[in-house]
Design a protein around this motif. Structure first.
Motif, PDB file in Angstrom:
ATOM      1  N   ASN A 142       1.973  -4.979  -0.955  1.00  0.00           N
ATOM      2  CA  ASN A 142       2.307  -3.623  -1.396  1.00  0.00           C
ATOM      3  C   ASN A 142       1.650  -2.562  -0.518  1.00  0.00           C
ATOM      4  O   ASN A 142       2.226  -1.496  -0.286  1.00  0.00           O
ATOM      5  CB  ASN A 142       1.895  -3.422  -2.856  1.00  0.00           C
ATOM      6  CG  ASN A 142       2.829  -4.128  -3.823  1.00  0.00           C
ATOM      7  OD1 ASN A 142       4.033  -4.201  -3.596  1.00  0.00           O
ATOM      8  ND2 ASN A 142       2.287  -4.661  -4.903  1.00  0.00           N
ATOM      9  N   SER A 143       0.450  -2.854  -0.019  1.00  0.00           N
ATOM     10  CA  SER A 143      -0.236  -1.884   0.833  1.00  0.00           C
ATOM     11  C   SER A 143       0.522  -1.646   2.134  1.00  0.00           C
ATOM     12  O   SER A 143       0.439  -0.566   2.726  1.00  0.00           O
ATOM     13  CB  SER A 143      -1.666  -2.350   1.132  1.00  0.00           C
ATOM     14  OG  SER A 143      -1.663  -3.481   2.009  1.00  0.00           O
ATOM     15  N   HIS A 144       1.276  -2.646   2.581  1.00  0.00           N
ATOM     16  CA  HIS A 144       2.051  -2.507   3.815  1.00  0.00           C
ATOM     17  C   HIS A 144       3.424  -1.888   3.564  1.00  0.00           C
ATOM     18  O   HIS A 144       4.171  -1.648   4.513  1.00  0.00           O
ATOM     19  CB  HIS A 144       2.220  -3.868   4.487  1.00  0.00           C
ATOM     20  CG  HIS A 144       1.004  -4.326   5.224  1.00  0.00           C
ATOM     21  ND1 HIS A 144      -0.118  -4.804   4.571  1.00  0.00           N
ATOM     22  CD2 HIS A 144       0.707  -4.359   6.547  1.00  0.00           C
ATOM     23  CE1 HIS A 144      -1.038  -5.130   5.469  1.00  0.00           C
ATOM     24  NE2 HIS A 144      -0.577  -4.862   6.662  1.00  0.00           N
ATOM     25  N   SER A 145       3.761  -1.647   2.279  1.00  0.00           N
ATOM     26  CA  SER A 145       5.056  -1.062   1.951  1.00  0.00           C
ATOM     27  C   SER A 145       4.983   0.443   1.727  1.00  0.00           C
ATOM     28  O   SER A 145       6.014   1.099   1.589  1.00  0.00           O
ATOM     29  CB  SER A 145       5.622  -1.725   0.685  1.00  0.00           C
ATOM     30  OG  SER A 145       5.831  -3.108   0.874  1.00  0.00           O
ATOM     31  N   MET A 146       3.778   0.986   1.687  1.00  0.00           N
ATOM     32  CA  MET A 146       3.599   2.377   1.273  1.00  0.00           C
ATOM     33  C   MET A 146       4.308   3.370   2.193  1.00  0.00           C
ATOM     34  O   MET A 146       4.739   4.431   1.751  1.00  0.00           O
ATOM     35  CB  MET A 146       2.101   2.704   1.193  1.00  0.00           C
ATOM     36  CG  MET A 146       1.364   1.904   0.136  1.00  0.00           C
ATOM     37  SD  MET A 146      -0.415   2.194   0.163  1.00  0.00           S
ATOM     38  CE  MET A 146      -0.487   3.946  -0.244  1.00  0.00           C
ATOM     39  N   ASP A 147       4.433   3.064   3.460  1.00  0.00           N
ATOM     40  CA  ASP A 147       5.015   4.006   4.418  1.00  0.00           C
ATOM     41  C   ASP A 147       6.523   3.856   4.583  1.00  0.00           C
ATOM     42  O   ASP A 147       7.143   4.567   5.378  1.00  0.00           O
ATOM     43  CB  ASP A 147       4.332   3.856   5.784  1.00  0.00           C
ATOM     44  CG  ASP A 147       2.852   4.213   5.736  1.00  0.00           C
ATOM     45  OD1 ASP A 147       2.482   5.058   4.901  1.00  0.00           O
ATOM     46  OD2 ASP A 147       2.078   3.625   6.524  1.00  0.00           O
ATOM     47  N   PHE A 148       7.131   2.914   3.835  1.00  0.00           N
ATOM     48  CA  PHE A 148       8.565   2.674   3.962  1.00  0.00           C
ATOM     49  C   PHE A 148       9.345   3.464   2.915  1.00  0.00           C
ATOM     50  O   PHE A 148       8.862   3.732   1.821  1.00  0.00           O
ATOM     51  CB  PHE A 148       8.882   1.185   3.794  1.00  0.00           C
ATOM     52  CG  PHE A 148       8.381   0.315   4.907  1.00  0.00           C
ATOM     53  CD1 PHE A 148       9.024   0.302   6.131  1.00  0.00           C
ATOM     54  CD2 PHE A 148       7.280  -0.505   4.721  1.00  0.00           C
ATOM     55  CE1 PHE A 148       8.575  -0.514   7.168  1.00  0.00           C
ATOM     56  CE2 PHE A 148       6.816  -1.321   5.744  1.00  0.00           C
ATOM     57  CZ  PHE A 148       7.469  -1.321   6.970  1.00  0.00           C
ATOM     58  N   GLN A 149      10.584   3.810   3.253  1.00  0.00           N
ATOM     59  CA  GLN A 149      11.535   4.311   2.264  1.00  0.00           C
ATOM     60  C   GLN A 149      12.114   3.115   1.511  1.00  0.00           C
ATOM     61  O   GLN A 149      12.329   2.054   2.074  1.00  0.00           O
ATOM     62  CB  GLN A 149      12.666   5.084   2.959  1.00  0.00           C
ATOM     63  CG  GLN A 149      12.214   6.318   3.715  1.00  0.00           C
ATOM     64  CD  GLN A 149      11.742   7.418   2.791  1.00  0.00           C
ATOM     65  OE1 GLN A 149      12.261   7.596   1.681  1.00  0.00           O
ATOM     66  NE2 GLN A 149      10.740   8.169   3.236  1.00  0.00           N
ATOM     67  N   LEU A 150      12.369   3.277   0.221  1.00  0.00           N
ATOM     68  CA  LEU A 150      12.891   2.194  -0.627  1.00  0.00           C
ATOM     69  C   LEU A 150      12.082   0.912  -0.442  1.00  0.00           C
ATOM     70  O   LEU A 150      12.648  -0.160  -0.166  1.00  0.00           O
ATOM     71  CB  LEU A 150      14.369   1.925  -0.318  1.00  0.00           C
ATOM     72  CG  LEU A 150      15.346   3.085  -0.515  1.00  0.00           C
ATOM     73  CD1 LEU A 150      16.741   2.668  -0.088  1.00  0.00           C
ATOM     74  CD2 LEU A 150      15.362   3.546  -1.961  1.00  0.00           C
ATOM     75  N   PRO A 151      10.764   0.973  -0.549  1.00  0.00           N
ATOM     76  CA  PRO A 151       9.946  -0.198  -0.228  1.00  0.00           C
ATOM     77  C   PRO A 151      10.127  -1.336  -1.219  1.00  0.00           C
ATOM     78  O   PRO A 151      10.415  -1.119  -2.399  1.00  0.00           O
ATOM     79  CB  PRO A 151       8.520   0.354  -0.312  1.00  0.00           C
ATOM     80  CG  PRO A 151       8.605   1.459  -1.315  1.00  0.00           C
ATOM     81  CD  PRO A 151       9.955   2.101  -1.070  1.00  0.00           C
ATOM     82  N   ALA A 152       9.986  -2.563  -0.721  1.00  0.00           N
ATOM     83  CA  ALA A 152       9.939  -3.725  -1.612  1.00  0.00           C
ATOM     84  C   ALA A 152       8.671  -3.656  -2.443  1.00  0.00           C
ATOM     85  O   ALA A 152       7.643  -3.144  -2.003  1.00  0.00           O
ATOM     86  CB  ALA A 152       9.971  -5.005  -0.798  1.00  0.00           C
ATOM     87  N   LYS A 153       8.756  -4.174  -3.665  1.00  0.00           N
ATOM     88  CA  LYS A 153       7.601  -4.230  -4.551  1.00  0.00           C
ATOM     89  C   LYS A 153       7.276  -5.686  -4.821  1.00  0.00           C
ATOM     90  O   LYS A 153       8.173  -6.522  -5.000  1.00  0.00           O
ATOM     91  CB  LYS A 153       7.878  -3.481  -5.848  1.00  0.00           C
ATOM     92  CG  LYS A 153       8.054  -1.978  -5.675  1.00  0.00           C
ATOM     93  CD  LYS A 153       8.340  -1.297  -6.998  1.00  0.00           C
ATOM     94  CE  LYS A 153       8.376   0.226  -6.833  1.00  0.00           C
ATOM     95  NZ  LYS A 153       9.396   0.663  -5.881  1.00  0.00           N
ATOM     96  N   TYR A 154       5.985  -5.975  -4.855  1.00  0.00           N
ATOM     97  CA  TYR A 154       5.520  -7.341  -5.061  1.00  0.00           C
ATOM     98  C   TYR A 154       4.546  -7.358  -6.240  1.00  0.00           C
ATOM     99  O   TYR A 154       3.725  -6.449  -6.390  1.00  0.00           O
ATOM    100  CB  TYR A 154       4.836  -7.860  -3.794  1.00  0.00           C
ATOM    101  CG  TYR A 154       5.740  -7.847  -2.587  1.00  0.00           C
ATOM    102  CD1 TYR A 154       6.558  -8.936  -2.294  1.00  0.00           C
ATOM    103  CD2 TYR A 154       5.809  -6.731  -1.754  1.00  0.00           C
ATOM    104  CE1 TYR A 154       7.407  -8.922  -1.197  1.00  0.00           C
ATOM    105  CE2 TYR A 154       6.658  -6.706  -0.653  1.00  0.00           C
ATOM    106  CZ  TYR A 154       7.450  -7.805  -0.382  1.00  0.00           C
ATOM    107  OH  TYR A 154       8.306  -7.791   0.697  1.00  0.00           O
ATOM    108  N   GLY A 155       4.658  -8.391  -7.084  1.00  0.00           N
ATOM    109  CA  GLY A 155       3.792  -8.459  -8.249  1.00  0.00           C
ATOM    110  C   GLY A 155       3.948  -9.774  -8.989  1.00  0.00           C
ATOM    111  O   GLY A 155       4.564 -10.732  -8.497  1.00  0.00           O
ATOM    112  N   LEU A 156       3.382  -9.837 -10.183  1.00  0.00           N
ATOM    113  CA  LEU A 156       3.397 -11.055 -10.978  1.00  0.00           C
ATOM    114  C   LEU A 156       4.813 -11.399 -11.420  1.00  0.00           C
ATOM    115  O   LEU A 156       5.563 -10.558 -11.902  1.00  0.00           O
ATOM    116  CB  LEU A 156       2.502 -10.887 -12.210  1.00  0.00           C
ATOM    117  CG  LEU A 156       0.995 -10.806 -11.954  1.00  0.00           C
ATOM    118  CD1 LEU A 156       0.261 -10.445 -13.235  1.00  0.00           C
ATOM    119  CD2 LEU A 156       0.472 -12.126 -11.405  1.00  0.00           C
TER     120      LEU A 156
END
Length: 330
Positions: free
Chosen positions: A64-78
């Motif tokens: 998630n920390s690597h997605s912060m700068d993207f538009q429409l970022p992928a989300k990762y979680g449980l």
């Protein structure tokens, strides 16, 4: 470990496992492996499961920390896979065999049917894609993607959508290894060479394990594959987009290692080309927004991703999505 610490650990693990099982409370002496419930015989197994979940949380925070700068970022979680180690996840779910396909070249045979292609196209809106299925603990993604493509192309060619038997392909394709893995290309070659008809799901239901091949009479109803193509479209995703419209949903093999933690959004990082391990079906695309993406139907059930679907950024061969692309012709 002190008794109080051990109890706290087990209680925390218990609540997380309850969450991962979509609200169905698990007994304290049960854990899930590959989508099925299995008895845990020791405290050590509970502790190991808890460690996998802890590692998953750290891994998800990193992604998630690597997605912060993207538009429409992928989300990762449980999700339902968070209690598995990456090795366990790979051994159960990432069982498609990579293939090397020839580079795609335009020929007279496959010229585009239209000079203009829509900025957004989705075969689901044409009634060609059935509900998301769940392969469970069987490594049969290669068969699920091939059968889903056959179902969709049948609708494209004017037929009715029907559930065809994935189990038949898993059991009968002698070039692959059933639930222990297989090749989408080999499966299509087997179907083409043998002219085997894929029967209805009700006639040959899914068992989530490799079984003995059942043979049906030649006159028995089913759908046979006349031909198929397999190409490397890397660097040519615009043409790949056009062929999706012309040919129907496309079978692809991707690097899905980071998909263990995927919850939604557009995947734009942390998956590579030339390291394929999972077969899925591309059913559409959307180039109308800031981030163009492919629409992917997976076979891990509707509780994974966005109702069982994933979205992968276009144009960059993200996850190797363009490396091995197959289409079915009936």
């Amino acid at each position: 470990m002190a008794l109080v610490e051990a109890f706290t650990l087990l209680l925390s693990c218990h609540f997380l496992l309850a969450r991962l099982s979509n609200g169905e409370l698990l007994e304290m002496n049960e854990v899930t492996v590959g989508g099925t419930f299995r008895r845990s015989s020791s405290l050590e197994q509970h502790i190991q499961t808890w460690r996998h979940i802890q590692a998953s949380v750290k891994r998800q925070a990193y992604l998630n920390s690597h997605s912060m700068d993207f538009q429409l970022p992928a989300k990762y979680g449980l999700n339902q896979f968070s209690h598995l180690s990456p090795g366990q996840f790979r051994d159960i779910y990432l069982q498609a065999w990579p293939e090397i396909a020839p580079k795609y070249n335009m020929t007279n045979h496959d010229r585009p049917r239209s000079e203009h292609y829509l900025p957004r196209f989705d075969w689901r809106e044409h009634g060609a894609v059935g509900p998301v299925q769940n392969q469970q603990s069987c490594g049969g993604c290669w068969a699920f993607s091939v059968v889903a493509a056959i179902e969709a192309v049948r609708v494209k060619d004017g037929g009715m959508l029907q559930d065809l038997s994935v189990q038949q392909v898993i059991d009968c394709d002698y070039k692959s290894q059933g639930c222990n893995g297989g090749s989408t290309i080999s499966a299509l070659e087997w179907l083409k060479q043998t002219k085997e008809k894929v029967v209805n799901e009700t006639d040959y239901p899914y068992k989530a394990e490799t079984g003995l091949c059942r043979v049906f009479p030649q006159l028995y109803g089913g759908v046979s594959v006349k031909d198929y193509t397999a190409f490397d479209f890397s660097g040519q995703e615009k043409l790949m987009k056009e062929r999706l419209v012309d040919w129907g949903p496309l079978v692809v093999i991707v690097d899905a290692t980071s998909w263990q933690d995927y919850l939604g959004g557009v995947i734009q990082h942390h998956c590579s080309s030339r390291h394929a391990n999972h077969a899925v079906l591309i059913v559409g695309y959307d180039t109308t927004g800031e981030v163009p993406f492919w629409i992917i139907r997976n076979s891990w059930g509707t509780s994974w991703g966005d109702g069982g679907y994933a979205y992968v950024k276009m144009w960059d061969n993200m996850c190797g999505i363009a490396d091995t692309v197959a289409a079915v012709f009936l």
